[in-house]
Write an enzyme that holds these catalytic residues in place. Structure first.
Site: not given
Ligand code: UDP
Ligand code: MG
Length: 138
Positions: A9, A57, A102, A112, A115, A126
Protein backbone atom coordinates in the site's frame (compact mmCIF):
# COMPACT_ATOMS: atom_id res chain seq x y z
CA UNK A 1 -0.74 -24.30 -6.55
CA UNK A 2 -2.76 -21.15 -5.85
CA UNK A 3 -2.58 -17.47 -6.80
CA UNK A 4 -3.34 -14.43 -4.66
CA UNK A 5 -3.21 -10.68 -5.10
CA UNK A 6 -0.84 -8.71 -2.90
CA UNK A 7 -0.56 -4.92 -2.66
CA UNK A 8 2.18 -2.96 -0.95
CA UNK A 9 0.00 0.00 0.00
CA UNK A 10 1.07 3.67 -0.31
CA UNK A 11 2.35 3.72 3.29
CA UNK A 12 4.57 0.69 2.62
CA UNK A 13 6.01 2.27 -0.52
CA UNK A 14 6.53 5.64 1.26
CA UNK A 15 8.31 3.92 4.17
CA UNK A 16 10.75 2.20 1.79
CA UNK A 17 9.44 -1.30 2.53
CA UNK A 18 9.09 -2.72 -1.00
CA UNK A 19 12.26 -4.81 -0.72
CA UNK A 20 11.51 -5.91 2.85
CA UNK A 21 8.02 -7.15 1.94
CA UNK A 22 9.14 -8.92 -1.25
CA UNK A 23 12.01 -10.60 0.64
CA UNK A 24 9.49 -12.06 3.08
CA UNK A 25 7.32 -13.44 0.26
CA UNK A 26 10.25 -15.00 -1.59
CA UNK A 27 11.67 -16.46 1.64
CA UNK A 28 8.29 -18.13 2.23
CA UNK A 29 8.34 -19.78 -1.22
CA UNK A 30 5.78 -17.44 -2.73
CA UNK A 31 6.79 -16.76 -6.34
CA UNK A 32 6.01 -13.42 -7.99
CA UNK A 33 4.02 -14.19 -11.16
CA UNK A 34 3.33 -10.52 -12.02
CA UNK A 35 4.25 -7.15 -10.56
CA UNK A 36 3.86 -3.43 -11.29
CA UNK A 37 3.77 -0.04 -9.61
CA UNK A 38 0.56 1.93 -10.03
CA UNK A 39 -1.01 5.08 -8.61
CA UNK A 40 -4.76 4.47 -8.31
CA UNK A 41 -7.34 7.19 -8.81
CA UNK A 42 -10.02 7.57 -6.12
CA UNK A 43 -12.49 5.81 -8.48
CA UNK A 44 -10.08 2.90 -9.05
CA UNK A 45 -9.56 2.50 -5.29
CA UNK A 46 -13.35 2.61 -4.77
CA UNK A 47 -13.80 -0.14 -7.38
CA UNK A 48 -11.13 -2.31 -5.82
CA UNK A 49 -12.68 -1.99 -2.34
CA UNK A 50 -16.33 -2.08 -3.54
CA UNK A 51 -16.99 -4.93 -1.07
CA UNK A 52 -16.51 -2.39 1.75
CA UNK A 53 -18.82 0.26 0.25
CA UNK A 54 -21.08 1.74 2.95
CA UNK A 55 -18.72 1.01 5.84
CA UNK A 56 -17.54 3.91 8.02
CA UNK A 57 -13.91 3.53 6.89
CA UNK A 58 -14.60 3.32 3.12
CA UNK A 59 -14.05 7.03 2.31
CA UNK A 60 -10.87 7.37 4.31
CA UNK A 61 -9.52 4.01 3.06
CA UNK A 62 -10.03 4.92 -0.60
CA UNK A 63 -8.47 8.37 -0.03
CA UNK A 64 -5.43 6.66 1.49
CA UNK A 65 -5.16 4.03 -1.26
CA UNK A 66 -5.27 6.71 -3.97
CA UNK A 67 -2.85 9.10 -2.22
CA UNK A 68 0.35 7.57 -3.63
CA UNK A 69 1.80 4.69 -5.59
CA UNK A 70 1.30 1.04 -4.68
CA UNK A 71 3.09 -2.11 -5.80
CA UNK A 72 0.60 -4.76 -6.97
CA UNK A 73 1.73 -8.36 -7.32
CA UNK A 74 0.40 -11.81 -8.05
CA UNK A 75 1.90 -14.35 -5.64
CA UNK A 76 1.88 -18.00 -6.56
CA UNK A 77 2.51 -21.05 -4.38
CA UNK A 78 1.04 -23.75 -2.20
CA UNK A 79 -1.84 -22.24 -0.20
CA UNK A 80 -0.70 -18.80 -1.34
CA UNK A 81 -3.81 -17.04 -0.01
CA UNK A 82 -3.47 -18.33 3.56
CA UNK A 83 0.32 -18.11 3.54
CA UNK A 84 0.23 -14.46 2.47
CA UNK A 85 -2.41 -13.63 5.12
CA UNK A 86 -0.19 -15.30 7.73
CA UNK A 87 2.85 -13.25 6.70
CA UNK A 88 0.72 -10.05 6.73
CA UNK A 89 -0.83 -10.55 10.19
CA UNK A 90 -4.20 -9.29 11.45
CA UNK A 91 -5.82 -6.17 9.94
CA UNK A 92 -5.23 -4.19 13.14
CA UNK A 93 -1.48 -4.22 13.89
CA UNK A 94 -2.31 -4.30 17.62
CA UNK A 95 -3.84 -7.75 17.08
CA UNK A 96 -1.16 -9.00 14.65
CA UNK A 97 1.32 -11.63 15.85
CA UNK A 98 4.91 -10.56 16.51
CA UNK A 99 7.08 -10.95 13.41
CA UNK A 100 4.26 -10.32 10.93
CA UNK A 101 4.50 -7.47 8.41
CA UNK A 102 1.66 -5.49 9.95
CA UNK A 103 2.88 -5.93 13.54
CA UNK A 104 6.40 -4.86 12.59
CA UNK A 105 5.61 -1.94 10.29
CA UNK A 106 1.95 -0.77 10.31
CA UNK A 107 0.98 2.59 11.84
CA UNK A 108 -2.68 1.75 12.53
CA UNK A 109 -5.67 -0.33 11.34
CA UNK A 110 -5.98 1.69 8.11
CA UNK A 111 -2.31 2.27 7.26
CA UNK A 112 -1.32 -1.34 7.51
CA UNK A 113 1.29 -1.69 4.73
CA UNK A 114 -0.15 -4.62 2.76
CA UNK A 115 -3.28 -6.06 1.20
CA UNK A 116 -3.89 -9.75 0.51
CA UNK A 117 -6.86 -11.56 -1.04
CA UNK A 118 -8.93 -13.44 1.56
CA UNK A 119 -10.47 -16.28 -0.51
CA UNK A 120 -10.16 -17.96 -3.94
CA UNK A 121 -13.11 -15.97 -5.41
CA UNK A 122 -11.78 -12.61 -4.20
CA UNK A 123 -8.31 -13.53 -5.52
CA UNK A 124 -9.78 -14.09 -9.01
CA UNK A 125 -11.61 -10.75 -8.92
CA UNK A 126 -8.62 -8.84 -7.54
CA UNK A 127 -6.08 -10.34 -9.95
CA UNK A 128 -8.38 -9.52 -12.88
CA UNK A 129 -8.83 -5.96 -11.56
CA UNK A 130 -5.14 -5.18 -12.11
CA UNK A 131 -3.67 -7.73 -14.54
CA UNK A 132 -4.46 -9.04 -18.01
CA UNK A 133 -3.55 -12.62 -18.98
CA UNK A 134 -0.56 -11.34 -20.99
CA UNK A 135 0.97 -9.73 -17.89
CA UNK A 136 1.05 -12.97 -15.87
CA UNK A 137 4.14 -15.18 -16.03
CA UNK A 138 4.00 -18.70 -14.74
N1 UDP B 1 -9.74 -0.82 7.41
C1 UDP B 1 -9.88 0.34 8.13
N2 UDP B 1 -10.64 0.30 9.28
C2 UDP B 1 -11.26 -0.83 9.72
C3 UDP B 1 -11.13 -2.01 8.96
C4 UDP B 1 -10.36 -1.97 7.81
O1 UDP B 1 -9.34 1.38 7.79
O2 UDP B 1 -11.94 -0.80 10.77
C5 UDP B 1 -8.93 -0.81 6.17
C6 UDP B 1 -7.56 -1.47 6.31
O3 UDP B 1 -6.62 -0.77 5.49
C7 UDP B 1 -7.84 -2.86 5.77
C8 UDP B 1 -8.81 -2.55 4.64
O4 UDP B 1 -9.63 -1.51 5.15
O5 UDP B 1 -6.65 -3.51 5.36
C9 UDP B 1 -9.71 -3.70 4.21
O6 UDP B 1 -10.36 -4.22 5.34
P1 UDP B 1 -10.47 -5.77 5.59
O7 UDP B 1 -11.43 -5.99 6.71
O8 UDP B 1 -10.76 -6.47 4.29
O9 UDP B 1 -9.00 -6.16 6.13
P2 UDP B 1 -7.81 -6.98 5.44
O10 UDP B 1 -8.43 -8.05 4.58
O11 UDP B 1 -6.98 -6.00 4.65
O12 UDP B 1 -7.03 -7.56 6.60
MG1 MG C 1 -9.87 -7.89 3.11
Amino acid sequence: MERTLSIIKPDGVAKGLIGEVIKRFESADLKIAAMKMIHMSKKEAEGFYAVHQGKAFYGSLTDFMSAGPCVVMILEGLQAIAKNRELMGATNPKDALPGTIRREFASNIERNIVHGSDAPETAVFEIGYFFSALEICG
